[in-house]
Design an enzyme around this catalytic site. Structure first.
Site, PDB file in Angstrom:
ATOM      1  N   ASP A 171      35.438  28.839 -22.026  1.00 14.87           N
ATOM      2  CA  ASP A 171      36.836  28.543 -22.340  1.00 14.87           C
ATOM      3  C   ASP A 171      37.303  28.997 -23.680  1.00 14.87           C
ATOM      4  O   ASP A 171      37.788  28.468 -24.424  1.00 14.87           O
ATOM      5  CB  ASP A 171      37.110  27.346 -22.017  1.00 14.87           C
ATOM      6  CG  ASP A 171      36.844  26.611 -20.694  1.00 14.87           C
ATOM      7  OD1 ASP A 171      36.452  27.433 -19.848  1.00 14.87           O
ATOM      8  OD2 ASP A 171      37.070  25.467 -20.342  1.00 14.87           O
ATOM      9  N   LYS A 210      38.556  28.045 -13.430  1.00 15.10           N
ATOM     10  CA  LYS A 210      38.326  26.889 -12.906  1.00 15.10           C
ATOM     11  C   LYS A 210      39.570  25.985 -13.249  1.00 15.10           C
ATOM     12  O   LYS A 210      40.276  26.156 -14.151  1.00 15.10           O
ATOM     13  CB  LYS A 210      37.216  26.308 -13.470  1.00 15.10           C
ATOM     14  CG  LYS A 210      37.128  26.312 -14.957  1.00 15.10           C
ATOM     15  CD  LYS A 210      35.777  25.750 -15.450  1.00 15.10           C
ATOM     16  CE  LYS A 210      35.943  25.874 -17.058  1.00 15.10           C
ATOM     17  NZ  LYS A 210      36.835  24.945 -17.614  1.00 15.10           N
ATOM     18  N   CYS A 270      33.593  21.124 -21.492  1.00 15.90           N
ATOM     19  CA  CYS A 270      33.239  22.116 -20.592  1.00 15.90           C
ATOM     20  C   CYS A 270      31.805  22.483 -20.863  1.00 15.90           C
ATOM     21  O   CYS A 270      30.952  23.051 -19.604  1.00 15.90           O
ATOM     22  CB  CYS A 270      34.368  23.361 -20.677  1.00 15.90           C
ATOM     23  SG  CYS A 270      35.473  22.534 -19.958  1.00 15.90           S
TER      24      CYS A 270
END
Ligand code: VGL
Ligand code: ZN
Length: 196
Positions: A8, A105, A150
């Site tokens: 990310d 996601k 994450c």
């Protein structure tokens, strides 16, 4: 076979973004620099539809408050990484041209998805394990944002799935709400994730 999984590295998680992680921009070039040490490069991208159930605005609640979801407790976030928005794009300095796979996601409106392997119900797979199996990749190194969400969720799932897992903590930055960083580091140590 060894993969680097870059979690990310998107505008919204960097200074100036909607869910800015302090120092998120500092790790962009050092991440680029280690890419050639790996057999495969995988980038993940948080990719939410507008009105996602993890957004505080979807519940008339304040950001960083908690709510009970069918799959457990969920912290509510500012709107971030909305599909196709500027905030959802990768940081412009990130080397994306070497990526073998870009995994999105968080697109399911009803479930948040921190881990690169499973959504937050811990059941719905993203397909990453199948990809890694097909490519005979068993050794994973994680870097990126955020250490305590994450990155940690992905590394913990990976260790539980039997991969050899390392997290390069100096190439990660944390959100750190209510002790979340300390908890994440402890859980990763207990689950045999190598913190380096
Ligand atoms: C993340 C909060 C919400 C992350 C994603 O990438 O760590 N954190 N969505
Ligand atoms: Zn998100």
């Amino acid at each position: 076979m060894r993969a680097l999984i870059v979690i990310d590295m998107q505008n919204d998680f960097c200074p100036g973004g909607a869910l800015a992680v302090t120092g998120g921009n500092e790790i962009v070039s050092p991440i680029n620099q280690i890419m050639d040490e790996f057999d495969a490069i995988i980038l993940t991208q948080d990719w939410h539809p507008a009105g996602h159930s993890s957004f505080a605005s979807s519940h008339d609640a304040s950001a960083f408050s908690f709510i009970e979801m069918p799959y457990g407790q969920q912290i509510l976030w500012p709107d971030h990484c909305i599909q196709d928005s500027e905030g959802g794009q990768f940081h412009s300095g990130l080397n994306t041209k070497n990526a073998d796979l870009i995994l999105r996601k968080g697109y399911n409106p009803l479930i948040d998805s921190y881990s690169a392997f499973f959504e937050n119900d811990h059941k719905t797979p993203t397909g990453l394990a199948g990809y890694l199996k097909t490519r005979k990749i068993k050794d994973l190194t994680f870097v990126g944002l955020a250490t305590d969400y994450c990155v940690a969720y992905s590394a913990l799932d990976a260790a539980r799935l039997g991969y050899e897992v390392s997290v390069r903590t100096e190439l990660c930055r944390a959100i750190d709400v209510e002790g979340s960083l300390e908890i994440a580091l402890r859980d990763m140590r207990l689950t045999k994730v190598n913190l380096i």
